[in-house]
Motif scaffolding. Structure first.
Motif, mmCIF file in Angstrom:
data_model
loop_
_atom_site.group_PDB
_atom_site.id
_atom_site.type_symbol
_atom_site.label_atom_id
_atom_site.label_comp_id
_atom_site.label_asym_id
_atom_site.label_seq_id
_atom_site.Cartn_x
_atom_site.Cartn_y
_atom_site.Cartn_z
ATOM 1 N N ARG A 238 -13.592 -5.090 2.953
ATOM 2 C CA ARG A 238 -13.027 -3.565 3.171
ATOM 3 C C ARG A 238 -13.377 -3.000 4.619
ATOM 4 N NH1 ARG A 238 -12.234 0.779 -0.633
ATOM 5 N NH2 ARG A 238 -11.899 2.605 0.877
ATOM 6 N N GLU A 239 -14.513 -3.783 5.123
ATOM 7 C CA GLU A 239 -15.165 -3.255 6.371
ATOM 8 C C GLU A 239 -13.893 -3.627 7.331
ATOM 9 O OE1 GLU A 239 -17.175 -5.319 4.216
ATOM 10 O OE2 GLU A 239 -17.882 -3.171 3.414
ATOM 11 N N VAL A 240 -13.624 -4.754 7.448
ATOM 12 C CA VAL A 240 -12.718 -5.050 8.405
ATOM 13 C C VAL A 240 -11.455 -4.397 8.369
ATOM 14 C CG1 VAL A 240 -11.279 -7.116 9.218
ATOM 15 C CG2 VAL A 240 -13.542 -7.522 8.900
ATOM 16 N N ILE A 241 -10.800 -4.153 7.067
ATOM 17 C CA ILE A 241 -9.579 -3.475 6.910
ATOM 18 C C ILE A 241 -9.780 -1.789 7.606
ATOM 19 C CG2 ILE A 241 -8.207 -2.267 5.355
ATOM 20 C CD1 ILE A 241 -8.850 -4.384 3.271
ATOM 21 N N ILE A 263 2.868 0.341 8.481
ATOM 22 C CA ILE A 263 2.118 -0.715 7.503
ATOM 23 C C ILE A 263 1.982 -0.414 6.157
ATOM 24 C CG2 ILE A 263 -0.246 -1.792 7.495
ATOM 25 C CD1 ILE A 263 -0.409 -1.550 10.379
ATOM 26 N N HIS A 264 2.042 1.068 6.214
ATOM 27 C CA HIS A 264 1.981 1.718 4.708
ATOM 28 C C HIS A 264 3.288 1.190 3.816
ATOM 29 C CE1 HIS A 264 -0.689 5.066 3.096
ATOM 30 N NE2 HIS A 264 -0.377 4.144 2.293
ATOM 31 N N ARG A 265 4.360 1.157 4.635
ATOM 32 C CA ARG A 265 5.633 1.129 3.992
ATOM 33 C C ARG A 265 5.717 -0.547 3.144
ATOM 34 N NH1 ARG A 265 9.074 0.992 1.552
ATOM 35 N NH2 ARG A 265 11.050 0.887 2.306
ATOM 36 N N LEU A 266 4.889 -1.132 3.560
ATOM 37 C CA LEU A 266 4.546 -2.744 3.103
ATOM 38 C C LEU A 266 4.343 -2.647 1.820
ATOM 39 C CD1 LEU A 266 3.158 -4.461 6.077
ATOM 40 C CD2 LEU A 266 5.595 -4.717 5.407
ATOM 41 N N LEU A 267 3.422 -1.462 1.526
ATOM 42 C CA LEU A 267 2.515 -1.672 0.096
ATOM 43 C C LEU A 267 3.188 -0.448 -0.749
ATOM 44 C CD1 LEU A 267 -0.821 -1.287 1.866
ATOM 45 C CD2 LEU A 267 0.210 -3.314 1.010
ATOM 46 N N ALA A 286 -6.782 11.430 7.368
ATOM 47 C CA ALA A 286 -6.473 11.347 6.051
ATOM 48 C C ALA A 286 -5.476 10.309 5.605
ATOM 49 C CB ALA A 286 -6.016 12.789 5.600
ATOM 50 N N LEU A 287 -4.491 10.230 6.517
ATOM 51 C CA LEU A 287 -3.274 9.083 6.369
ATOM 52 C C LEU A 287 -4.001 7.674 6.396
ATOM 53 C CD1 LEU A 287 -0.407 11.006 7.996
ATOM 54 C CD2 LEU A 287 -0.574 10.571 5.586
ATOM 55 N N LYS A 288 -4.803 7.555 7.478
ATOM 56 C CA LYS A 288 -5.186 6.188 7.551
ATOM 57 C C LYS A 288 -6.452 5.990 6.333
ATOM 58 C CE LYS A 288 -5.563 5.575 12.749
ATOM 59 N NZ LYS A 288 -6.233 5.582 13.880
ATOM 60 N N ASP A 289 -7.165 7.026 5.702
ATOM 61 C CA ASP A 289 -8.031 6.763 4.665
ATOM 62 C C ASP A 289 -7.101 6.277 3.543
ATOM 63 O OD1 ASP A 289 -10.188 7.252 6.041
ATOM 64 O OD2 ASP A 289 -10.420 9.301 5.312
ATOM 65 N N ASP A 294 -5.279 1.931 0.067
ATOM 66 C CA ASP A 294 -3.930 0.973 -0.455
ATOM 67 C C ASP A 294 -4.151 -0.402 -0.346
ATOM 68 O OD1 ASP A 294 -3.087 3.148 -2.026
ATOM 69 O OD2 ASP A 294 -1.656 3.875 -0.237
ATOM 70 N N LEU A 295 -4.597 -0.695 1.091
ATOM 71 C CA LEU A 295 -4.902 -1.948 1.595
ATOM 72 C C LEU A 295 -5.857 -2.828 0.694
ATOM 73 C CD1 LEU A 295 -4.368 -2.149 5.469
ATOM 74 C CD2 LEU A 295 -3.194 -3.547 3.795
ATOM 75 N N GLU A 296 -6.925 -2.025 0.488
ATOM 76 C CA GLU A 296 -8.004 -2.579 -0.121
ATOM 77 C C GLU A 296 -7.515 -2.898 -1.553
ATOM 78 O OE1 GLU A 296 -10.861 -3.769 0.361
ATOM 79 O OE2 GLU A 296 -11.815 -3.562 -1.694
ATOM 80 N N GLU A 297 -7.143 -2.102 -2.160
ATOM 81 C CA GLU A 297 -6.438 -2.610 -3.630
ATOM 82 C C GLU A 297 -5.541 -3.482 -3.574
ATOM 83 O OE1 GLU A 297 -4.723 1.192 -5.545
ATOM 84 O OE2 GLU A 297 -3.690 -0.218 -6.988
ATOM 85 N N PHE A 298 -4.633 -3.587 -2.482
ATOM 86 C CA PHE A 298 -3.864 -4.915 -2.402
ATOM 87 C C PHE A 298 -4.456 -6.368 -2.195
ATOM 88 C CE2 PHE A 298 -1.343 -7.180 0.630
ATOM 89 C CZ PHE A 298 -0.579 -7.902 -0.152
ATOM 90 N N ILE A 299 -5.390 -6.191 -1.192
ATOM 91 C CA ILE A 299 -6.044 -7.248 -0.705
ATOM 92 C C ILE A 299 -7.145 -7.796 -1.939
ATOM 93 C CG2 ILE A 299 -7.833 -8.409 0.944
ATOM 94 C CD1 ILE A 299 -5.910 -6.896 3.127
ATOM 95 N N ALA A 300 -7.700 -7.122 -2.476
ATOM 96 C CA ALA A 300 -8.975 -7.254 -3.004
ATOM 97 C C ALA A 300 -8.749 -8.392 -4.213
ATOM 98 C CB ALA A 300 -9.757 -6.110 -3.875
ATOM 99 N N PRO A 301 -7.748 -8.473 -4.986
ATOM 100 C CA PRO A 301 -7.649 -9.324 -5.961
ATOM 101 C C PRO A 301 -7.398 -10.885 -5.192
ATOM 102 C CG PRO A 301 -6.417 -7.894 -6.387
ATOM 103 C CD PRO A 301 -6.759 -7.563 -5.027
ATOM 104 N N MET A 302 -6.487 -10.912 -4.160
ATOM 105 C CA MET A 302 -6.467 -12.005 -3.458
ATOM 106 C C MET A 302 -7.612 -12.652 -2.915
ATOM 107 S SD MET A 302 -2.713 -11.946 -1.971
ATOM 108 C CE MET A 302 -2.993 -10.510 -0.967
#
Ligand code: ADP
Ligand code: TRP
Length: 345
Positions: A238-241, A263-267, A286-289, A294-302
């Protein structure tokens, strides 16, 4: 020999460094989707001999190769349903590449984009880099591959494989369809070794490119690539993201920060994103947050699966071992026809 009637799908990635979400969306995701559909007999390769053009340190090569196999499994490629293997574990790849090198002209290879780019940059390229498309053609053609899922930048290489298959067939397939079974008569012996027309490379491969994510942009808006230092690592913490997303350069002239949106469009779909970007018009933080969440949610399980496999490398090593056995069987069967066709047996 070919007991699996499904069309063969083969793809590979070079173990040259940390994987990023560009690799995932441009190449790996479609492998996962396609393999889940069960319509193809899938071969997923760690292209370590291709990587040797870049990685010339034994320890790095070992670590990066195992890491890529671990990543394949972490993103959902299941060795119980497909073949994951290392290119160097199947000697037929380099053997067939040599045969292709012998029937290919230099001007033809000089038209390759990768070669032209390297030349334009004045790089002193190795013979291996120059011949790169032919090793890749061997990778593909050894398995009678029909579908090659790759990023846009690899499309030309698949065309090289098709051309090479056709050239080989033209040169070496004699068109004789009946063969004698009498090895005792010396006159019949030669006939025994003639190869019927289209017995060798009957399947011409096609590239499969997902058009909507043909090129994944990096944090600077250019193509995401480890060589540009603009990546979001596929198993990032999460820190690196957070750090990478916060580093995105936003252009304050527009209302929508395009580099964030891309990048958001990928998710998320456009329908989901338009209202969000409308609501936070001009509020880049706010948009970056939102993108970080969304990235964290996507990456975490992998990431969890990846770390688990990292702690149990034997699981990955065993999968590679089994994969090599299966790949060798299929590749050897093709090579016995190839060797007969060129007359070395
Ligand atoms: P890099 O550019 O980071 O060195 P590689 O050349 O190792 O990446 O690419 C491995 C695979 O990932 C290839 O199939 C390539 O097409 C795909 N790929 C890499 N970067 C991207 C990107 N930004 N967008 C789409 N696909 C990509
Ligand atoms: N050249 C591919 C890349 O750079 C990797 C690769 C090697 C490959 N052999 C392959 C891809 C065979 C598909 C099929 O990404």
């Amino acid at each position: 020999m070919n007991s699996d009637p499904r069309p063969v799908l083969l793809s590979g990635i070079k173990p040259t460094g940390e994987l990023h979400i560009g690799n995932y969306f441009g190449a790996m995701r479609q492998l996962v989707d396609l393999s889940k559909s069960d319509e193809h007999d899938c071969y997923i390769m760690v292209a370590d001999y291709h990587a040797l053009n870049f990685i010339q340190n034994a320890q790095n090569m070992r670590e990066l190769s195992l890491d890529l196999a671990t990543a394949y499994m972490a993103v959902g490629l299941d060795p119980a349903h497909l073949t994951i293997f290392k290119q160097s574990d199947v000697p037929a790849h380099t053997e067939l590449a040599w045969i292709f090198e012998s029937i290919t002209t230099m001007p033809y290879l000089m038209r390759a984009h990768a070669f032209k780019d390297a030349e334009a940059k004045n790089h002193e390229i190795s013979v291996g880099t120059f011949n790169y498309p032919l090793l890749m053609a061997a990778d593909i053609l050894l398995y009678d591959t029909f579908v090659v899922p790759v990023g846009q930048d690899q499309k030309q290489h698949v065309e090289y494989a098709r051309d090479t298959a056709e050239k080989f067939n033209r040169l070496f397939c004699t068109g004789i369809t009946s063969r004698t079974n009498s090895p005792f008569n010396p006159n019949e012996y030669l006939k025994l070794h003639e190869v019927p027309k289209d017995e060798v490379f009957t399947v011409l491969p096609i590239p499969l490119i997902m058009p909507e994510v043909a090129i994944v942009p990096g944090t600077d808006g250019q193509k995401m690539s480890k060589s540009y230092g603009n990546t979001i690592p596929l198993f990032a913490s999460r820190e690196v993201i957070t750090e990478r997303i916060m580093s995105i350069v936003t252009d304050s002239s527009g209302e929508r920060p395009e580099n964030v949106y891309a990048i958001h469009r990928l998710l998320k779909s456009e329908d989901e994103l338009v209202p969000l970007y409308e609501e936070h018009k001009g509020k880049y933080k706010a948009l970056k947050d939102a993108l970080i969440a969304d990235l964290e949610e996507f990456i975490a399980p992998m990431r969890e699966r990846y770390l688990e496999l990292k702690n149990n490398p034997d699981v990955v090593i065993k999968a590679l071992h089994e994969g090599a056995k299966k790949a060798n069987l299929k590749a050897e069967s093709k090579m016995s026809t190839v060797r007969r066709a060129v007359g070395v047996v």
